[in-house]
Design a protein around this motif. Sequence first.
Motif, short mmCIF file in Angstrom:
data_model
loop_
_atom_site.label_atom_id
_atom_site.label_comp_id
_atom_site.label_asym_id
_atom_site.label_seq_id
_atom_site.Cartn_x
_atom_site.Cartn_y
_atom_site.Cartn_z
N MET A 53 -2.05 4.25 4.27
CA MET A 53 -1.76 4.02 5.69
C MET A 53 -2.27 5.18 6.54
O MET A 53 -2.96 4.97 7.55
CB MET A 53 -0.25 3.84 5.90
CG MET A 53 0.33 2.57 5.32
SD MET A 53 -0.23 1.06 6.16
CE MET A 53 0.63 1.18 7.73
N ARG A 54 -1.95 6.41 6.15
CA ARG A 54 -2.36 7.57 6.95
C ARG A 54 -3.88 7.72 7.00
O ARG A 54 -4.46 7.94 8.07
CB ARG A 54 -1.73 8.85 6.37
CG ARG A 54 -0.23 8.96 6.59
CD ARG A 54 0.25 10.36 6.26
NE ARG A 54 0.04 10.68 4.84
CZ ARG A 54 0.94 10.46 3.88
NH1 ARG A 54 2.13 9.94 4.19
NH2 ARG A 54 0.68 10.79 2.64
N ASP A 55 -4.53 7.61 5.85
CA ASP A 55 -5.97 7.82 5.81
C ASP A 55 -6.73 6.69 6.51
O ASP A 55 -7.81 6.91 7.08
CB ASP A 55 -6.44 7.95 4.37
CG ASP A 55 -5.96 9.25 3.72
OD1 ASP A 55 -5.52 10.16 4.47
OD2 ASP A 55 -5.99 9.35 2.48
N THR A 56 -6.16 5.49 6.48
CA THR A 56 -6.78 4.37 7.21
C THR A 56 -6.73 4.63 8.71
O THR A 56 -7.71 4.38 9.43
CB THR A 56 -6.08 3.04 6.88
OG1 THR A 56 -6.22 2.77 5.48
CG2 THR A 56 -6.69 1.90 7.66
N ALA A 57 -5.61 5.14 9.20
CA ALA A 57 -5.49 5.45 10.63
C ALA A 57 -6.50 6.51 11.03
O ALA A 57 -7.13 6.41 12.10
CB ALA A 57 -4.07 5.91 10.95
N ARG A 58 -6.67 7.53 10.19
CA ARG A 58 -7.65 8.58 10.50
C ARG A 58 -9.07 8.02 10.54
O ARG A 58 -9.85 8.33 11.45
CB ARG A 58 -7.56 9.70 9.45
CG ARG A 58 -6.28 10.50 9.49
CD ARG A 58 -6.40 11.74 8.62
NE ARG A 58 -5.09 12.34 8.40
CZ ARG A 58 -4.39 12.23 7.27
NH1 ARG A 58 -4.91 11.54 6.25
NH2 ARG A 58 -3.22 12.79 7.14
N VAL B 160 0.84 -1.20 0.00
CA VAL B 160 0.00 0.00 0.00
C VAL B 160 0.88 1.25 0.00
O VAL B 160 2.04 1.21 0.41
CB VAL B 160 -0.95 0.06 1.22
CG1 VAL B 160 -1.93 -1.10 1.22
CG2 VAL B 160 -0.19 0.12 2.53
N THR B 161 0.31 2.37 -0.41
CA THR B 161 1.02 3.64 -0.40
C THR B 161 0.93 4.30 0.98
O THR B 161 0.03 3.99 1.77
CB THR B 161 0.42 4.59 -1.44
OG1 THR B 161 -0.98 4.75 -1.15
CG2 THR B 161 0.57 4.03 -2.85
#
Length: 447
Positions: free
Chosen positions: A212-217, A207-208
């Motif tokens: 990762m960042r948007d999934t955490a949010r 994954v890009t």
Amino acid sequence: MRTWIRNPLAILADEDAAGGFVVDGARIAECLPAGAVPVAPCERVFDASEHVVLPGLVNTHHHFYQTLTRAHGPALGKELFDWLKALYPVWAGLTADRLDAATRLALAELLLSGCTTAADHHYVFPAGLEHAIDVQAAAARDLGVRVTLTRGSMNLSVADGGLPPESVVQDADTIFADSERVIDAFHEPGDGAFVQIALAPCSPFSVTPGIMRDTARLAAQRGVRLHTHLGETRDENAFCEGRFGCRPLDYLEEAGWLTDRTWLAHGIHFTAEEIARLGRAGTAVAHCPGSNMVLASGLCPAMDLAAARVPVGIGVDGSASEDASNLMQEVRQALQVQRLRYGAARVGHLDVLRWATAGSAACLGRDDIGRIAPGKQADLALFKLDEPRFSGAGDPLAALVLCGAHRADRVMVGGAWRVRDGEVVDLDLEALMVRHREAARSLALAA
């Protein structure tokens, strides 16, 4: 209905329960010392004098679909990256019917091993399998097993420098729209949940950083947990250092994942400083000993993780790397590999049994399962010691692990028996196996 599970041969419980315990509805009502009787009458009594009683085992990492590619010829004798490259083209042929057969077979196998809750990491969504999580939720409800179904994702294909082929990756809009959908449709918060959802990008090499960042949010906004593979191989370290300029745990922290809502699969290749950071954050690790041995990935530093207050659980991993979905077997392998790393005196049978119960429950963010104590869910695994492998055994709890218990005699989930006399209740296992074998054959032919 109140049921007295009376006078177990041995029991792993939070308090003295030599006289057994009472199940009232879906929960444990009281534990009884030897010679004590329940405070109120019980409509049913189950004589457990021939059974070793455990809290229901909790599987923290699996890939149900991989039961269709056990001992797959082109993947034999390969380590992780080459193993994945051999299998991705096969998995691209997954259909809803094949996934349903795979999921039911995996859950039945887990139940028979004493497992009452399972986390599945599903990240392969070829065209036509957009509703994979729906298929899994329906199968789990039919079998009466608790599940944490993780909506996985991959968007970094071979063309973009990743490992998966184009046929199994999705774009960000599709990934997040479906993540929202399955949370709305299936996630049950709170005690006693049978289906929960977590969000789970596959790995740093599929994954890009944006995913990762948007999934955490999104996970923080929706109150669900996060899961991914991390620290599994040295190749992963090299990939992250080459592509992102940092080690995998640094990458994870930069993406907002180093929290107590995250549990990681494998966790082998961490430094002492990284282990301390995991402990401070409360980030958990699912130890997958069988898969780690088959793929020669390494030995998880489980005792160091536990000493740093990292929650440690046990997972069977995919049935194409471990080639089995037997959690009791995995408990024994955890003891063996941890003793190989730390020595016989430092790791005991109670350590690994607790990892597979309360420790695994903590990985999934649950304190209502994984323990035998008043108020907890009545999830239980009962084993007999009546096979030749147990003959002459002394300590019954130690015998389960050291002598190689692998099939439960009775399994209860939420106060209901789901395995009786070594058979899954209301399941024609032979017919399921016929269907599953045909699904595996047709999948291989389609590749």
